[in-house]
Design a protein around this motif. Structure first.
Motif, PDB file in Angstrom:
ATOM      1  N   ILE A  58       0.720  -1.346   0.105  1.00 37.75           N
ATOM      2  CA  ILE A  58       0.030  -0.033   0.109  1.00 37.75           C
ATOM      3  C   ILE A  58       0.831   1.431   0.106  1.00 37.75           C
ATOM      4  CG2 ILE A  58      -1.839   1.199   1.398  1.00 37.75           C
ATOM      5  CD1 ILE A  58      -2.810  -1.440   2.189  1.00 37.75           C
ATOM      6  N   LEU A  59       2.242   1.167   0.625  1.00 39.43           N
ATOM      7  CA  LEU A  59       2.923   2.427   1.007  1.00 39.43           C
ATOM      8  C   LEU A  59       3.596   2.588  -0.551  1.00 39.43           C
ATOM      9  CD1 LEU A  59       4.476   1.888   4.366  1.00 39.43           C
ATOM     10  CD2 LEU A  59       2.575   3.720   3.601  1.00 39.43           C
ATOM     11  N   ALA A  60       3.911   1.570  -0.999  1.00 44.86           N
ATOM     12  CA  ALA A  60       4.579   1.846  -2.324  1.00 44.86           C
ATOM     13  C   ALA A  60       3.494   2.404  -3.582  1.00 44.86           C
ATOM     14  CB  ALA A  60       4.911   0.342  -2.859  1.00 44.86           C
ATOM     15  N   ILE A  61       2.400   1.932  -3.445  1.00 42.65           N
ATOM     16  CA  ILE A  61       1.323   2.543  -4.264  1.00 42.65           C
ATOM     17  C   ILE A  61       1.139   3.787  -4.151  1.00 42.65           C
ATOM     18  CG2 ILE A  61      -0.944   2.243  -5.026  1.00 42.65           C
ATOM     19  CD1 ILE A  61      -0.781  -0.782  -4.602  1.00 42.65           C
ATOM     20  N   ALA A  62       1.156   4.111  -2.774  1.00 41.86           N
ATOM     21  CA  ALA A  62       0.858   5.421  -2.501  1.00 41.86           C
ATOM     22  C   ALA A  62       2.027   6.398  -2.883  1.00 41.86           C
ATOM     23  CB  ALA A  62       0.685   5.594  -1.013  1.00 41.86           C
ATOM     24  N   PHE A  63       3.225   6.017  -2.737  1.00 43.10           N
ATOM     25  CA  PHE A  63       4.236   6.686  -3.059  1.00 43.10           C
ATOM     26  C   PHE A  63       4.210   7.042  -4.788  1.00 43.10           C
ATOM     27  CE2 PHE A  63       8.767   6.997  -4.607  1.00 43.10           C
ATOM     28  CZ  PHE A  63       9.245   8.081  -3.676  1.00 43.10           C
ATOM     29  N   VAL A  64       3.930   5.997  -5.357  1.00 44.03           N
ATOM     30  CA  VAL A  64       3.858   5.983  -6.787  1.00 44.03           C
ATOM     31  C   VAL A  64       2.875   7.020  -7.269  1.00 44.03           C
ATOM     32  CG1 VAL A  64       3.440   4.830  -9.135  1.00 44.03           C
ATOM     33  CG2 VAL A  64       4.900   3.609  -7.184  1.00 44.03           C
ATOM     34  N   VAL A  65       1.574   7.056  -6.515  1.00 44.22           N
ATOM     35  CA  VAL A  65       0.659   7.806  -7.057  1.00 44.22           C
ATOM     36  C   VAL A  65       1.028   9.199  -6.680  1.00 44.22           C
ATOM     37  CG1 VAL A  65      -1.623   8.755  -6.268  1.00 44.22           C
ATOM     38  CG2 VAL A  65      -1.140   6.381  -6.604  1.00 44.22           C
ATOM     39  N   TRP A  66       1.820   9.528  -5.571  1.00 39.47           N
ATOM     40  CA  TRP A  66       2.347  10.687  -4.841  1.00 39.47           C
ATOM     41  C   TRP A  66       3.205  11.325  -5.760  1.00 39.47           C
ATOM     42  CZ3 TRP A  66       7.312  12.260  -3.431  1.00 39.47           C
ATOM     43  CH2 TRP A  66       7.349  13.475  -2.806  1.00 39.47           C
ATOM     44  N   GLY A  67       4.312  10.555  -6.081  1.00 38.68           N
ATOM     45  CA  GLY A  67       5.212  11.072  -7.180  1.00 38.68           C
ATOM     46  C   GLY A  67       4.592  11.306  -8.756  1.00 38.68           C
ATOM     47  N   LEU A  68       3.615  10.544  -9.166  1.00 40.98           N
ATOM     48  CA  LEU A  68       3.001  11.068 -10.340  1.00 40.98           C
ATOM     49  C   LEU A  68       2.111  12.151 -10.106  1.00 40.98           C
ATOM     50  CD1 LEU A  68       1.823   7.232 -11.652  1.00 40.98           C
ATOM     51  CD2 LEU A  68       3.710   8.724 -12.564  1.00 40.98           C
ATOM     52  N   SER A  69       1.662  12.418  -9.041  1.00 36.56           N
ATOM     53  CA  SER A  69       0.829  13.666  -8.844  1.00 36.56           C
ATOM     54  C   SER A  69       1.667  15.001  -8.995  1.00 36.56           C
ATOM     55  CB  SER A  69       0.053  13.644  -7.564  1.00 36.56           C
ATOM     56  OG  SER A  69       0.741  13.726  -6.623  1.00 36.56           O
ATOM     57  N   GLY A  70       2.821  14.779  -8.973  1.00 37.68           N
ATOM     58  CA  GLY A  70       3.623  16.000  -9.059  1.00 37.68           C
ATOM     59  C   GLY A  70       4.082  16.474 -10.284  1.00 37.68           C
ATOM     60  N   LEU A  71       3.821  15.761 -11.348  1.00 37.83           N
ATOM     61  CA  LEU A  71       3.831  16.233 -12.788  1.00 37.83           C
ATOM     62  C   LEU A  71       2.935  17.115 -13.267  1.00 37.83           C
ATOM     63  CD1 LEU A  71       4.714  12.750 -14.458  1.00 37.83           C
ATOM     64  CD2 LEU A  71       6.181  14.335 -13.508  1.00 37.83           C
ATOM     65  N   TYR A  72       3.533  18.089 -13.804  1.00 31.21           N
ATOM     66  CA  TYR A  72       2.484  19.531 -14.361  1.00 31.21           C
ATOM     67  C   TYR A  72       3.421  20.049 -15.592  1.00 31.21           C
ATOM     68  CZ  TYR A  72       5.807  22.555 -12.043  1.00 31.21           C
ATOM     69  OH  TYR A  72       7.040  23.150 -11.542  1.00 31.21           O
ATOM     70  N   THR A  73       2.374  20.759 -16.360  1.00 30.73           N
ATOM     71  CA  THR A  73       3.151  21.315 -17.640  1.00 30.73           C
ATOM     72  C   THR A  73       2.693  22.943 -17.403  1.00 30.73           C
ATOM     73  OG1 THR A  73       2.784  19.452 -18.898  1.00 30.73           O
ATOM     74  CG2 THR A  73       2.867  21.306 -20.029  1.00 30.73           C
ATOM     75  N   ILE A  74       3.557  23.694 -17.937  1.00 31.07           N
ATOM     76  CA  ILE A  74       3.588  25.117 -18.158  1.00 31.07           C
ATOM     77  C   ILE A  74       3.593  25.369 -19.533  1.00 31.07           C
ATOM     78  CG2 ILE A  74       4.635  27.385 -17.407  1.00 31.07           C
ATOM     79  CD1 ILE A  74       3.541  26.024 -15.191  1.00 31.07           C
ATOM     80  N   LYS A  75       2.444  26.139 -20.010  1.00 31.74           N
ATOM     81  CA  LYS A  75       2.383  26.397 -21.327  1.00 31.74           C
ATOM     82  C   LYS A  75       3.397  27.629 -21.785  1.00 31.74           C
ATOM     83  CE  LYS A  75      -2.628  25.463 -21.439  1.00 31.74           C
ATOM     84  NZ  LYS A  75      -3.910  26.018 -21.809  1.00 31.74           N
ATOM     85  N   GLU A  76       3.341  27.695 -23.201  1.00 29.79           N
ATOM     86  CA  GLU A  76       4.400  28.494 -23.808  1.00 29.79           C
ATOM     87  C   GLU A  76       4.242  29.903 -23.404  1.00 29.79           C
ATOM     88  OE1 GLU A  76       8.108  29.639 -25.945  1.00 29.79           O
ATOM     89  OE2 GLU A  76       7.209  27.622 -25.516  1.00 29.79           O
TER      90      GLU A  76
END
Length: 381
Positions: A58-76
């Motif tokens: 469960i902790l591993a899945i939560a860590f993966v979800v936490w890591g993926l939730s930090g991705l974001y994109t800034i437009k030009e």
């Protein structure tokens, strides 16, 4: 009927067919059953191992979800404002980025788009007139962090500053200037006043342009102001026509002045040369006059008479008999030339008798009186 009410002999949701079970199964029993299925012996140690393994998963899945939730994109066209635990942590450029969730917060801000804030209303001028004006301010965000956190609402602050600057400028100008020729000056003054008001607030905004829309007088006096505007436009048109006429006439006048100056210089040179010629001729004539005064005077007289009579077409003849002067219209005789008739001989004139017309020689007095030179000689004698 509910499953646990009296008289319900059916199966409960936990699988109790006989209805003797007092409640849901124990969690330990569930884990023991799972342990048996995975090859365990069903004792307590196996259940504890399974619980630890499940927690790790469960902790591993939560860590993966936490890591993926930090991705974001800034437009030009955007810039990201990064905050770490609420404090400014710099700006983020365009592209794909990662942030630690629950630690950093990113606020994207469009910094390239041009936005506008309108302002309008009825305002009082310096000559105590009321005029309806409209203004449109175009701006761009120059500092994303200041735009977000220097004021509660930067757009509202800009709108209020625009209204204040416009009322200040309109209050210091006359109505005629606002409606006609002073619109560009009002636009520039409003721009400067708006920048002066916004400077201490540090809103992170850059004014791109200020558009001052056509102002309108009150409806009660609109017709009179329309006539005044038309008259001023006619005035400007007449001024432009006068300037065009002046540009057209000026070269001609300069050419005329230059021509007259050249003619004056030519006349001057000609008079100087003629005067010098007369002086030279007099200097040549003086020795001859000193040697033979009488002959020289007579020759001068003859030359003068020849010069005077050269262009005349009238002859005055002295009649010695009765002392009367006869006029011979030679100019008309010269104009009325007979047609060319080779076979017809010209008729002799009956009224003119060549023997009766006395003639005078050049140099003799016309009326029998002594000439000026003879009278002067007689006076000297």
């Amino acid at each position: 009927m509910a499953w646990n009410e009296p008289g319900n002999k059916g199966n409960d949701p936990w699988g109790n067919k006989g209805g003797n079970d007092k409640g849901p199964p124990d969690l330990d029993e569930v884990f023991r059953n799972l342990s048996k299925r995975f090859g365990g012996n069903g004792n307590g140690s196996s259940g504890q191992n399974l619980s630890s393994f499940s927690l790790i998963i469960i902790l591993a899945i939560a860590f993966v979800v936490w890591g993926l939730s930090g991705l974001y994109t800034i437009k030009e066209a955007e810039r990201g404002v990064a905050l770490r635990f609420g404090q400014h942590n710099g700006e983020v450029g365009p592209g794909l980025h990662w942030k630690p969730t629950f630690i950093d917060e990113i606020y994207p801000v469009d910094v390239q788009s041009v936005r506008s804030v309108p302002s309008s209303g009825s305002m009082l001028t310096s000559d105590e007139n009321v005029v309806k004006v409209e203004l449109d301010v175009q701006y761009r965000i120059s500092d994303a962090y200041a735009y977000l956190f220097s004021a509660v609402d930067a757009n509202a602050s800009l709108r209020e500053a625009t209204d204040s600057a416009l009322r200040y400028v309109i209050g210091h100008n006359k109505m005629d200037d606002i409606l006609t020729t002073g619109r560009d000056a009002i636009r520039r003054d409003t721009w400067k006043e708006l920048e002066r008001i916004l400077e201490p607030y540090k809103l992170g905004l850059a004014i791109v342009d200020v558009n001052f829309l056509p102002a309108r007088p009150p409806e009660e006096v609109k017709d009179a102001f329309d006539d005044a505007i038309s008259a001023q436009e006619d005035e400007q048109r007449f001024i432009r026509e006068a300037e065009a006429y002046a540009r057209e006439i000026e070269p001609k006048a300069r050419g005329e002045v230059e021509r007259m100056a050249q003619q004056a210089n030519a006349y001057k040179e000609r008079e100087i040369l003629e005067a010098r010629g007369k002086v030279a001729r007099f200097e040549l004539l003086l020795p001859e006059y000193q040697a033979a005064p009488e002959v020289t005077r007579k020759r001068l007289y003859l030359d003068a008479m020849q010069q005077v009579m050269t262009d005349t077409n009238k002859v005055i003849i002295d009649a010695k008999n009765n002392g009367n002067l006869m006029y011979l219209p030679l100019d008309k005789l010269m104009k009325e030339k007979p047609a060319t008739m080779p076979d017809v001989e010209p008729k002799p004139q009956q009224n003119v008798n060549s023997s009766s017309i006395p003639t005078t020689r050049i140099g003799e007095p016309l009326s029998g009186r002594p000439s000026r030179e003879e009278r002067a000689r007689q006076g000297r004698e």
